[in-house]
Write a protein that holds these residues in place. Structure first.
Motif, PDB file in Angstrom:
ATOM      1  N   UNK A 129      26.279  43.332  46.808  1.00  0.00           N
ATOM      2  CA  UNK A 129      27.657  43.013  46.834  1.00  0.00           C
ATOM      3  C   UNK A 129      28.037  42.654  45.610  1.00  0.00           C
ATOM      4  N   UNK A 130      29.386  42.305  45.351  1.00  0.00           N
ATOM      5  CA  UNK A 130      29.905  42.331  44.060  1.00  0.00           C
ATOM      6  C   UNK A 130      29.212  41.262  43.270  1.00  0.00           C
ATOM      7  N   UNK A 131      28.880  40.104  43.861  1.00  0.00           N
ATOM      8  CA  UNK A 131      28.085  38.811  43.194  1.00  0.00           C
ATOM      9  C   UNK A 131      26.501  39.377  42.682  1.00  0.00           C
ATOM     10  N   UNK A 176      25.431  39.170  38.854  1.00  0.00           N
ATOM     11  CA  UNK A 176      24.160  38.473  38.510  1.00  0.00           C
ATOM     12  C   UNK A 176      23.303  39.599  37.686  1.00  0.00           C
ATOM     13  N   UNK A 177      23.510  40.696  37.766  1.00  0.00           N
ATOM     14  CA  UNK A 177      22.698  41.731  37.002  1.00  0.00           C
ATOM     15  C   UNK A 177      23.202  41.821  35.556  1.00  0.00           C
ATOM     16  N   UNK A 216      33.491  37.732  34.540  1.00  0.00           N
ATOM     17  CA  UNK A 216      34.210  37.212  35.765  1.00  0.00           C
ATOM     18  C   UNK A 216      34.208  37.991  36.813  1.00  0.00           C
ATOM     19  N   UNK A 217      33.929  37.382  37.985  1.00  0.00           N
ATOM     20  CA  UNK A 217      33.714  38.065  39.354  1.00  0.00           C
ATOM     21  C   UNK A 217      34.781  38.983  39.492  1.00  0.00           C
ATOM     22  N   UNK A 253      37.245  44.413  39.980  1.00  0.00           N
ATOM     23  CA  UNK A 253      38.290  45.659  39.642  1.00  0.00           C
ATOM     24  C   UNK A 253      37.523  46.646  39.038  1.00  0.00           C
ATOM     25  N   UNK A 254      36.468  46.684  38.330  1.00  0.00           N
ATOM     26  CA  UNK A 254      35.546  47.811  37.899  1.00  0.00           C
ATOM     27  C   UNK A 254      34.911  48.502  39.284  1.00  0.00           C
ATOM     28  N   UNK A 255      34.416  47.815  40.011  1.00  0.00           N
ATOM     29  CA  UNK A 255      33.750  48.334  41.510  1.00  0.00           C
ATOM     30  C   UNK A 255      34.706  49.149  42.123  1.00  0.00           C
TER      31      UNK A 255
END
Length: 125
Positions: A22-24, A28-29, A36-37, A42-44
């Protein structure tokens, strides 16, 4: 396949190591301070649009996974790098690094051994 920006490459490296997430999980990586989330989201989205990521809906969110193997991207990137900076000559690239003072004798010997092994492998094919 397009080249990735530094920000996109960092997100992809995280997803390649996670295999899916997931994005979160991607946020966390990152090392601290984490982006920021919304920045990562946006990158994803950009990576998905470029064809690097797929997604699978899970409840009210999405799980993302790489569509391109890290090894495939790395090979493509390196070929592009050699073409741009070394006139499409791997020999010129190796020679440039071989004359670099930061390349130790041991590193050069390892490279010679690697190439000898590759030559033997190719001859036996």
């Amino acid at each position: 396949m397009e080249n990735l920006t530094k920000a996109e490459e960092k997100a992809m490296k995280i997803l390649w190591s996670l295999e899916r997430g997931l994005i979160r999980d991607v946020v966390n990586g990152y090392n601290d301070p984490k982006p920021a989330y919304t920045t990562v989201a946006t990158i994803i989205k950009i990576l998905e649009k470029k064809g690097f990521l797929g997604r699978r809906p899970i409840a009210n969110t999405n799980e993302y996974y790489p569509l391109i193997k890290e090894e495939d991207y790395t090979k493509k990137y390196m070929r592009s790098f050699v073409k741009r900076y070394f006139s499409d000559s791997f020999k010129s690239m190796v020679s440039a690094f071989g004359t670099d003072e930061e390349l130790s004798t041991e590193d050069m010997e390892d490279l010679i051994e690697h190439f000898k092994n590759q030559i033997e492998r190719k001859k036996s094919e």
